[in-house]
Design a protein around this motif. Structure first.
Motif, PDB file in Angstrom:
ATOM      1  N   LEU A   1       5.720   9.216  -7.694  1.00  0.00           N
ATOM      2  CA  LEU A   1       6.964   9.343  -8.437  1.00  0.00           C
ATOM      3  C   LEU A   1       6.732   9.225  -9.935  1.00  0.00           C
ATOM      4  O   LEU A   1       7.226  10.045 -10.714  1.00  0.00           O
ATOM      5  CB  LEU A   1       7.961   8.269  -7.974  1.00  0.00           C
ATOM      6  N   VAL A   2       5.977   8.223 -10.345  1.00  0.00           N
ATOM      7  CA  VAL A   2       5.754   7.978 -11.776  1.00  0.00           C
ATOM      8  C   VAL A   2       4.674   8.898 -12.318  1.00  0.00           C
ATOM      9  O   VAL A   2       4.718   9.311 -13.480  1.00  0.00           O
ATOM     10  CB  VAL A   2       5.395   6.492 -12.003  1.00  0.00           C
ATOM     11  N   GLY A   3       3.702   9.216 -11.500  1.00  0.00           N
ATOM     12  CA  GLY A   3       2.619  10.068 -11.953  1.00  0.00           C
ATOM     13  C   GLY A   3       1.450   9.267 -12.496  1.00  0.00           C
ATOM     14  O   GLY A   3       0.447   9.840 -12.927  1.00  0.00           O
ATOM     15  N   ASP A   4       1.548   7.952 -12.507  1.00  0.00           N
ATOM     16  CA  ASP A   4       0.466   7.109 -13.008  1.00  0.00           C
ATOM     17  C   ASP A   4       0.216   6.003 -11.981  1.00  0.00           C
ATOM     18  O   ASP A   4       1.049   5.131 -11.775  1.00  0.00           O
ATOM     19  CB  ASP A   4       0.842   6.505 -14.362  1.00  0.00           C
ATOM     20  N   ILE A   5      -0.936   6.041 -11.363  1.00  0.00           N
ATOM     21  CA  ILE A   5      -1.243   5.089 -10.304  1.00  0.00           C
ATOM     22  C   ILE A   5      -1.418   3.677 -10.857  1.00  0.00           C
ATOM     23  O   ILE A   5      -1.143   2.694 -10.168  1.00  0.00           O
ATOM     24  CB  ILE A   5      -2.489   5.543  -9.502  1.00  0.00           C
ATOM     25  N   THR A   6      -1.831   3.537 -12.117  1.00  0.00           N
ATOM     26  CA  THR A   6      -2.025   2.212 -12.717  1.00  0.00           C
ATOM     27  C   THR A   6      -0.697   1.482 -12.857  1.00  0.00           C
ATOM     28  O   THR A   6      -0.584   0.298 -12.525  1.00  0.00           O
ATOM     29  CB  THR A   6      -2.707   2.333 -14.096  1.00  0.00           C
ATOM     30  N   ILE A   7       0.322   2.163 -13.348  1.00  0.00           N
ATOM     31  CA  ILE A   7       1.653   1.552 -13.484  1.00  0.00           C
ATOM     32  C   ILE A   7       2.209   1.231 -12.095  1.00  0.00           C
ATOM     33  O   ILE A   7       2.768   0.158 -11.872  1.00  0.00           O
ATOM     34  CB  ILE A   7       2.600   2.480 -14.258  1.00  0.00           C
ATOM     35  N   ALA A   8       2.035   2.147 -11.170  1.00  0.00           N
ATOM     36  CA  ALA A   8       2.517   1.918  -9.805  1.00  0.00           C
ATOM     37  C   ALA A   8       1.831   0.703  -9.193  1.00  0.00           C
ATOM     38  O   ALA A   8       2.480  -0.150  -8.580  1.00  0.00           O
ATOM     39  CB  ALA A   8       2.263   3.156  -8.953  1.00  0.00           C
ATOM     40  N   PHE A   9       0.521   0.603  -9.372  1.00  0.00           N
ATOM     41  CA  PHE A   9      -0.222  -0.529  -8.814  1.00  0.00           C
ATOM     42  C   PHE A   9       0.233  -1.844  -9.439  1.00  0.00           C
ATOM     43  O   PHE A   9       0.402  -2.849  -8.749  1.00  0.00           O
ATOM     44  CB  PHE A   9      -1.731  -0.330  -9.030  1.00  0.00           C
TER      45      PHE A   9
ATOM     46  N   ALA B   1       0.831  -1.209   0.000  1.00  0.00           N
ATOM     47  CA  ALA B   1       0.000   0.000   0.000  1.00  0.00           C
ATOM     48  C   ALA B   1       0.864   1.256   0.000  1.00  0.00           C
ATOM     49  O   ALA B   1       0.625   2.198  -0.772  1.00  0.00           O
ATOM     50  CB  ALA B   1      -0.918  -0.015   1.213  1.00  0.00           C
ATOM     51  N   VAL B   2       1.900   1.256   0.840  1.00  0.00           N
ATOM     52  CA  VAL B   2       2.794   2.420   0.903  1.00  0.00           C
ATOM     53  C   VAL B   2       3.547   2.583  -0.411  1.00  0.00           C
ATOM     54  O   VAL B   2       3.681   3.693  -0.939  1.00  0.00           O
ATOM     55  CB  VAL B   2       3.770   2.280   2.095  1.00  0.00           C
ATOM     56  N   MET B   3       4.024   1.466  -0.959  1.00  0.00           N
ATOM     57  CA  MET B   3       4.764   1.543  -2.229  1.00  0.00           C
ATOM     58  C   MET B   3       3.882   2.036  -3.366  1.00  0.00           C
ATOM     59  O   MET B   3       4.341   2.780  -4.246  1.00  0.00           O
ATOM     60  CB  MET B   3       5.351   0.170  -2.581  1.00  0.00           C
TER      61      MET B   3
END
Length: 114
Positions: free
Chosen positions: A86-94, A77-79
């Motif tokens: 950092l990336v600006g896109d929550i989909t890629i981060a998820f 969740a924290v990551m």
């Protein structure tokens, strides 16, 4: 003396693999030990490996694995939030975080298996 012990260990390994029968092992071991003075061959006790503990029987391993999973979930969740910022896109981060979390889950359950 160490050469004889090494040969006995090799015989034990062959017996454990099933290459030789327990009777052949006993005969070969007796023959080896007869070359040593004052050696006594004791009868072979039935050697059965102890049963493996299951995950339910081994509470320490199970609780450790579940603790790892909980920790991994919190870290995921924290990551997700940090990488999303950092990336600006929550989909890629998820996607990245779910992949790491899946690897942690697999490692935890492999540890549970033994």
């Amino acid at each position: 003396m160490s050469a004889i012990l090494q040969e006995i260990r090799q015989l034990e390994a062959a017996r454990d693999r099933g290459d030789i029968s327990p009777e052949d092992f006993t005969k070969a071991k007796s023959r080896l030990l007869s070359t040593v003075e004052d050696a006594t061959v004791l009868p072979q006790a039935n050697r059965h490996p102890p049963p493996r503990a299951t995950a339910r029987q081994s509470g320490t391993t199970a609780s450790t694995a579940w603790g790892m999973l909980l920790l991994a979930l919190c870290a995921a969740a924290v990551m997700t939030v940090l990488v999303g910022q950092l990336v600006g896109d929550i989909t890629i981060a998820f996607t990245l975080v779910v992949t790491v979390f899946a690897a942690i889950v697999v490692a935890a359950f492999r540890r549970l298996e033994g």
